[in-house]
Motif scaffolding. Structure first.
Motif, mmCIF file in Angstrom:
data_model
loop_
_atom_site.group_PDB
_atom_site.id
_atom_site.type_symbol
_atom_site.label_atom_id
_atom_site.label_comp_id
_atom_site.label_asym_id
_atom_site.label_seq_id
_atom_site.Cartn_x
_atom_site.Cartn_y
_atom_site.Cartn_z
ATOM 1 N N GLY A 164 -27.927 -52.637 30.238
ATOM 2 C CA GLY A 164 -28.552 -51.315 30.163
ATOM 3 C C GLY A 164 -27.538 -50.190 30.159
ATOM 4 O O GLY A 164 -27.886 -49.025 30.197
ATOM 5 N N THR A 165 -26.231 -50.540 30.161
ATOM 6 C CA THR A 165 -25.169 -49.520 30.106
ATOM 7 C C THR A 165 -24.396 -49.729 28.809
ATOM 8 O O THR A 165 -24.500 -50.782 28.179
ATOM 9 C CB THR A 165 -24.219 -49.657 31.319
ATOM 10 N N ASP A 166 -23.599 -48.739 28.429
ATOM 11 C CA ASP A 166 -22.841 -48.801 27.174
ATOM 12 C C ASP A 166 -21.771 -49.888 27.248
ATOM 13 O O ASP A 166 -20.832 -49.804 28.050
ATOM 14 C CB ASP A 166 -22.198 -47.429 26.915
ATOM 15 N N LYS A 167 -21.898 -50.892 26.381
ATOM 16 C CA LYS A 167 -20.982 -52.039 26.411
ATOM 17 C C LYS A 167 -19.561 -51.623 26.007
ATOM 18 O O LYS A 167 -18.577 -52.067 26.594
ATOM 19 C CB LYS A 167 -21.517 -53.125 25.471
ATOM 20 N N LYS A 168 -19.463 -50.739 25.003
ATOM 21 C CA LYS A 168 -18.142 -50.316 24.521
ATOM 22 C C LYS A 168 -17.374 -49.600 25.640
ATOM 23 O O LYS A 168 -16.183 -49.817 25.844
ATOM 24 C CB LYS A 168 -18.302 -49.410 23.302
ATOM 25 N N LYS A 208 -13.115 -49.581 29.921
ATOM 26 C CA LYS A 208 -12.757 -49.490 31.348
ATOM 27 C C LYS A 208 -12.029 -50.742 31.840
ATOM 28 O O LYS A 208 -11.449 -50.749 32.915
ATOM 29 C CB LYS A 208 -14.019 -49.276 32.196
ATOM 30 N N LEU A 209 -12.145 -51.831 31.068
ATOM 31 C CA LEU A 209 -11.546 -53.107 31.510
ATOM 32 C C LEU A 209 -10.165 -53.364 30.911
ATOM 33 O O LEU A 209 -9.664 -54.474 30.958
ATOM 34 C CB LEU A 209 -12.494 -54.272 31.163
ATOM 35 N N LYS A 210 -9.559 -52.302 30.355
ATOM 36 C CA LYS A 210 -8.205 -52.484 29.791
ATOM 37 C C LYS A 210 -7.261 -52.916 30.908
ATOM 38 O O LYS A 210 -6.313 -53.650 30.693
ATOM 39 C CB LYS A 210 -7.746 -51.206 29.106
ATOM 40 N N ILE A 264 -18.427 -56.842 40.196
ATOM 41 C CA ILE A 264 -19.788 -56.996 40.729
ATOM 42 C C ILE A 264 -20.731 -56.721 39.571
ATOM 43 O O ILE A 264 -20.593 -55.697 38.886
ATOM 44 C CB ILE A 264 -20.064 -56.005 41.886
ATOM 45 N N GLY A 265 -21.687 -57.627 39.320
ATOM 46 C CA GLY A 265 -22.587 -57.364 38.204
ATOM 47 C C GLY A 265 -23.662 -58.403 37.991
ATOM 48 O O GLY A 265 -23.843 -59.311 38.808
ATOM 49 N N THR A 266 -24.372 -58.252 36.875
ATOM 50 C CA THR A 266 -25.435 -59.199 36.510
ATOM 51 C C THR A 266 -24.849 -60.276 35.592
ATOM 52 O O THR A 266 -23.936 -59.984 34.799
ATOM 53 C CB THR A 266 -26.590 -58.453 35.817
ATOM 54 N N PRO A 267 -25.378 -61.511 35.664
ATOM 55 C CA PRO A 267 -24.788 -62.619 34.911
ATOM 56 C C PRO A 267 -24.672 -62.401 33.404
ATOM 57 O O PRO A 267 -23.652 -62.738 32.800
ATOM 58 C CB PRO A 267 -25.727 -63.787 35.216
ATOM 59 N N GLY A 268 -25.709 -61.794 32.786
ATOM 60 C CA GLY A 268 -25.704 -61.603 31.335
ATOM 61 C C GLY A 268 -24.572 -60.728 30.856
ATOM 62 O O GLY A 268 -23.836 -61.078 29.926
ATOM 63 N N ARG A 269 -24.388 -59.557 31.492
ATOM 64 C CA ARG A 269 -23.342 -58.622 31.076
ATOM 65 C C ARG A 269 -21.948 -59.197 31.364
ATOM 66 O O ARG A 269 -21.026 -59.055 30.548
ATOM 67 C CB ARG A 269 -23.548 -57.273 31.771
ATOM 68 N N ILE A 270 -21.794 -59.859 32.514
ATOM 69 C CA ILE A 270 -20.484 -60.448 32.857
ATOM 70 C C ILE A 270 -20.094 -61.507 31.824
ATOM 71 O O ILE A 270 -18.971 -61.511 31.309
ATOM 72 C CB ILE A 270 -20.510 -61.038 34.294
ATOM 73 N N GLU A 306 -16.319 -61.754 25.058
ATOM 74 C CA GLU A 306 -15.644 -60.755 24.202
ATOM 75 C C GLU A 306 -14.139 -60.727 24.452
ATOM 76 O O GLU A 306 -13.387 -60.098 23.703
ATOM 77 C CB GLU A 306 -16.210 -59.355 24.503
ATOM 78 N N GLY A 307 -13.712 -61.373 25.565
ATOM 79 C CA GLY A 307 -12.288 -61.361 25.904
ATOM 80 C C GLY A 307 -11.892 -60.119 26.696
ATOM 81 O O GLY A 307 -10.711 -59.870 26.951
ATOM 82 N N ALA A 308 -12.901 -59.316 27.114
ATOM 83 C CA ALA A 308 -12.606 -58.104 27.892
ATOM 84 C C ALA A 308 -12.335 -58.435 29.363
ATOM 85 O O ALA A 308 -11.714 -57.652 30.078
ATOM 86 C CB ALA A 308 -13.766 -57.124 27.789
ATOM 87 N N LEU A 309 -12.831 -59.572 29.799
ATOM 88 C CA LEU A 309 -12.611 -60.036 31.183
ATOM 89 C C LEU A 309 -11.819 -61.339 31.166
ATOM 90 O O LEU A 309 -11.978 -62.151 30.251
ATOM 91 C CB LEU A 309 -13.944 -60.290 31.894
ATOM 92 N N ASP A 310 -11.027 -61.538 32.224
ATOM 93 C CA ASP A 310 -10.258 -62.782 32.356
ATOM 94 C C ASP A 310 -10.480 -63.319 33.773
ATOM 95 O O ASP A 310 -10.079 -62.686 34.745
ATOM 96 C CB ASP A 310 -8.773 -62.485 32.108
ATOM 97 N N PHE A 311 -11.155 -64.466 33.832
ATOM 98 C CA PHE A 311 -11.453 -65.072 35.143
ATOM 99 C C PHE A 311 -10.549 -66.281 35.438
ATOM 100 O O PHE A 311 -10.868 -67.108 36.273
ATOM 101 C CB PHE A 311 -12.923 -65.526 35.198
ATOM 102 N N SER A 312 -9.424 -66.369 34.770
ATOM 103 C CA SER A 312 -8.564 -67.558 34.938
ATOM 104 C C SER A 312 -7.879 -67.616 36.296
ATOM 105 O O SER A 312 -7.400 -68.662 36.718
ATOM 106 C CB SER A 312 -7.505 -67.607 33.835
ATOM 107 N N SER A 313 -7.858 -66.455 36.995
ATOM 108 C CA SER A 313 -7.179 -66.494 38.306
ATOM 109 C C SER A 313 -8.094 -66.078 39.458
ATOM 110 O O SER A 313 -7.626 -65.678 40.512
ATOM 111 C CB SER A 313 -5.932 -65.603 38.271
ATOM 112 N N ILE A 314 -9.433 -66.176 39.250
ATOM 113 C CA ILE A 314 -10.329 -65.794 40.360
ATOM 114 C C ILE A 314 -10.197 -66.790 41.515
ATOM 115 O O ILE A 314 -9.962 -67.977 41.315
ATOM 116 C CB ILE A 314 -11.809 -65.637 39.918
#
Length: 435
Positions: free
Chosen positions: A112-116, A121-123, A130-136, A142-150
């Motif tokens: 429900g928020t602007d994806k672009k 913001k994730l540069k 913190i978020g909802t499963p679908g958007r995360i 898209e490669g905007a997030l990296d969870f390889s070191s969580i």
């Protein structure tokens, strides 16, 4: 005054400062369980009801463990609804503000928020997402997030995730994440359908269930017979006697919620409506109005109320009683929070008696009332008729035990035996009355 009870966890000086500013005096039972395990990076399955202090149970240890110098996503918290994700984010943001130096970077990622804008913001990767499963999942693909070191992945309100079909998205997210990360799952119930997910992602988890009390001791449970009266009229009569600060009225299903809210609005009530059929825009508007204290009453369904935290609820009214004990507990858990008093009022019909009986066996105490001339009047207990029937059947049985069947059976012997039994029964009842 400093909080010495949290000192046992050897938290950082910054975190101890945050806890003091939050005004926490002692850890809640769930915090006592979760904090030490989360600090060690263990996997957890925590079963707890609303208002148990669960959010801070995981926020305190994960924020405490963030490595500030590493600009990577280290912790992820997922929630089933945008509202719940926003509430968790607000709590985390408050904790950051209390440090005075903003050492931890946090991002809220919801639909429900602007994806672009989210991608821009994730540069620079945040420490905590913190978020909802679908958007995360979307931003991960898209490669905007990296969870390889969580280090840890938190699933909040897991049973609601299951009901809303979001577990598959969490599954796809975890497949793209650091496989060594611990997983913490919090849920009010642990349905059988959740087991495959738990077995797949949680290795030797610590399991605990916080169910020492079904509802706070400061809560009163009242029963009001519906009989042939309309639900809306009965609620209006109740409202005249309780004058609530804020009351949530629960119904079974969105159609019934729509109908009841329309009836109450027609009678001049200021009523908010919360159910799964609302659009995101409508839901946001209603929540804003609730926070602005525009409504004195909120008509809601179980699903809608599960993902939101409404402060200041003085009364819960069950327009319809649910079929499951767990749902009753969730509903009444919306009031009598943080040591405050609260009242749960349930309109009941004959078909609800089985649920009431099951809840009493679990330790709840119900008092039966009705409203006459604008005042509460205590009435006979809800199970009075059942108790009377049971007592009558025991007397009946005892009376028959004194009646002997004749050796020689003559015509009309059954009639004579019954007459004798009735005589004995009257004698038993007379003796009982004398006592």
């Amino acid at each position: 005054m400093e909080n010495h009870e949290f000192k046992q966890y050897a938290l950082s000086p910054v975190m101890n400062q945050v806890i003091d500013k939050l005004g926490f005096k002692a850890p809640t039972p769930i915090q006592q369980k979760v904090i030490p395990l989360a600090l060690r990076g263990e996997s957890i399955i925590g079963q707890s009801h609303t208002g148990s202090g669960k959010t801070h149970a995981y926020l305190i240890p994960i924020l405490n463990k963030i490595k500030e110098e590493q600009q990577s996503v280290q912790y992820v918290v997922t929630a089933p609804t945008r509202e719940l994700a926003m509430q968790i984010y607000d709590e985390a943001k408050k904790m950051v503000e209390f440090t005075g130096e903003a050492p931890w970077s946090i991002k809220l990622l919801i639909g429900g928020t602007d994806k672009k804008k989210s991608i821009d913001k994730l540069k620079e990767q945040p420490h905590l997402v913190i978020g909802t499963p679908g958007r995360i999942l979307d931003l991960l693909e898209e490669g905007a997030l990296d969870f390889s070191s969580i280090q840890s992945f938190i699933v909040d309100e897991a049973d609601l995730m299951l009901d809303l079909g979001l577990i598959q998205e969490i599954d796809k997210t975890l497949v793209r994440s650091n496989s060594r990360a611990s997983v913490m799952v919090f849920s009010a119930t642990i349905p059988e359908r959740l087991q495959p997910f738990l077995k797949k992602y949680l290795e030797n988890p610590h399991y605990f269930k916080m169910d020492d009390r079904l509802s706070p001791e400061t809560m009163e449970h009242r029963l009001v017979p519906l009989r042939h009266r309309s639900i809306a009229d009965t609620i209006i009569r109740i409202s005249e006697t309780i004058r609530p600060y804020l009351a949530i009225i629960f119904t079974n299903g969105k159609e019934r919620a729509d109908l009841l809210s329309e009836e109450l609005i027609g009678k001049g009530f200021e009523v908010g409506l919360m159910h799964g059929g609302l659009t995101p825009r409508e839901r946001k508007r209603v929540l804003k109005d609730i926070q602005a204290l525009r409504y004195q009453y909120i008509v809601a369904t179980d699903l809608a109320a599960r993902g939101i935290d409404i402060k200041g609820v003085s009364h819960v009214i069950n327009a319809d009683l649910p079929s499951e004990e767990e749902f009753y507990i969730h509903r009444v858990g919306r009031t009598a929070r943080a040591g405050m008093e609260g009242t749960a009022i349930s309109l009941f019909k004959d078909e609800d008696l089985t649920l009431i009986e099951r809840l009493e066996k679990k330790g709840l105490t119900f008092t039966s009332y009705d409203i006459k001339d604008g005042e509460w009047v205590e009435t006979k207990a809800w199970n009075e008729r059942k108790k009377r029937q049971k007592a009558e059947s025991e007397v009946e049985k005892e009376a028959w035990s004194h009646v002997r069947k004749p050796k020689k059976v003559k015509p009309g012997y059954k009639k004579k035996m019954k007459k004798h039994q009735e005589k004995v029964k009257r004698k038993i009842n007379r003796n009982k009355f004398k006592k």
